[in-house]
Design an enzyme around this catalytic site. Sequence first.
Site, PDB file in Angstrom:
ATOM      1  N   GLU A   1     -33.393  28.258  17.942  1.00 40.65           N
ATOM      2  CA  GLU A   1     -32.776  29.027  16.856  1.00 40.65           C
ATOM      3  C   GLU A   1     -33.774  29.293  15.728  1.00 40.65           C
ATOM      4  OE1 GLU A   1     -29.940  30.329  17.208  1.00 40.65           O
ATOM      5  OE2 GLU A   1     -28.883  29.083  18.669  1.00 40.65           O
TER       6      GLU A   1
ATOM      7  N   ASN B   1     -35.402  32.920  14.676  1.00 42.33           N
ATOM      8  CA  ASN B   1     -35.287  33.468  13.317  1.00 42.33           C
ATOM      9  C   ASN B   1     -36.626  34.012  12.833  1.00 42.33           C
ATOM     10  OD1 ASN B   1     -32.588  33.104  12.882  1.00 42.33           O
ATOM     11  ND2 ASN B   1     -32.796  31.270  11.605  1.00 42.33           N
TER      12      ASN B   1
ATOM     13  N   ARG C   1     -27.270  39.577  17.187  1.00 38.95           N
ATOM     14  CA  ARG C   1     -27.413  38.231  16.652  1.00 38.95           C
ATOM     15  C   ARG C   1     -26.033  37.799  16.177  1.00 38.95           C
ATOM     16  NH1 ARG C   1     -30.516  36.528  19.221  1.00 38.95           N
ATOM     17  NH2 ARG C   1     -30.734  34.715  17.882  1.00 38.95           N
TER      18      ARG C   1
END
Lengths: 106, 147
Positions: free
Chosen positions: B48, B52, B107
């Site tokens: 994650e 990002n 997303r």
Amino acid sequence: MSAKTVLKGNELTVYLTGEIDHHSARNIREMTDSMIQQSQPRLLRLNFSGVSFMDSSGIGLIMGRYRMMKLYGGDLRVINVPSGLRRIMEMSGLGSLNVLESEVDS
Amino acid sequence: MNVHNEMTLTFESRSANEAFARTAAAAFLMQLDPTVGELSEIKTAVSEAVTNSIVHAYGNNIGIVRMNVRILDNNQVCIRIKDSGCGIPDIRAAMEPLFTTAPEEERAGLGFAVMENFCDSVSVRSRVGKGTTVTLRKTISPRVSDV
């Protein structure tokens, strides 16, 4: 990551295998969406039995296909989710969409 | 807090490196003999944070992501993921579940929620135009033979 699709009548099943992340989700999305547009199934099953890893990109993938199936007036079922992926599926709020199934795919 | 072991990787912000980064972090932490569940939680949180940086920090450009993994006292693990990208103007908003600036990429806006759920703590430092550092902390349960 690979995905195999099987169309039976108006039911489309996508068998997912390997790891689902932002990188691999793109191919799965493109492949699944072109099959949905071609066959316009009443029911889309995403079979997760072969998925060994998934991050929130997998949630995005499910949500996106859910919206697409609703657009065509169809339904989505997420089936055969391995126990290791249950936590991320449940914390994502997918439960409220009522798409998660634990039964074994025939 | 003593550092018992440490590794640092730098790699380009290409999406193919998401799998590389989480696998490398997991491989390094194998020396703590984590459970399958702990390993999976760490891989997911790292995935994650790195995603990002790749999707949000650098957008369509390619930049450098730096991942530092340290093993501290009492099986405490500290993972820092640092980019020199666009930065986050409002960290609190960015950490809200379902907040996303990239809906077209599908997303889900759950990145920070997953990190918080799968780690003991998550902290974020960011400066607009300078970059973002995400710090994940998690204690691996000690092996039975150590007890």
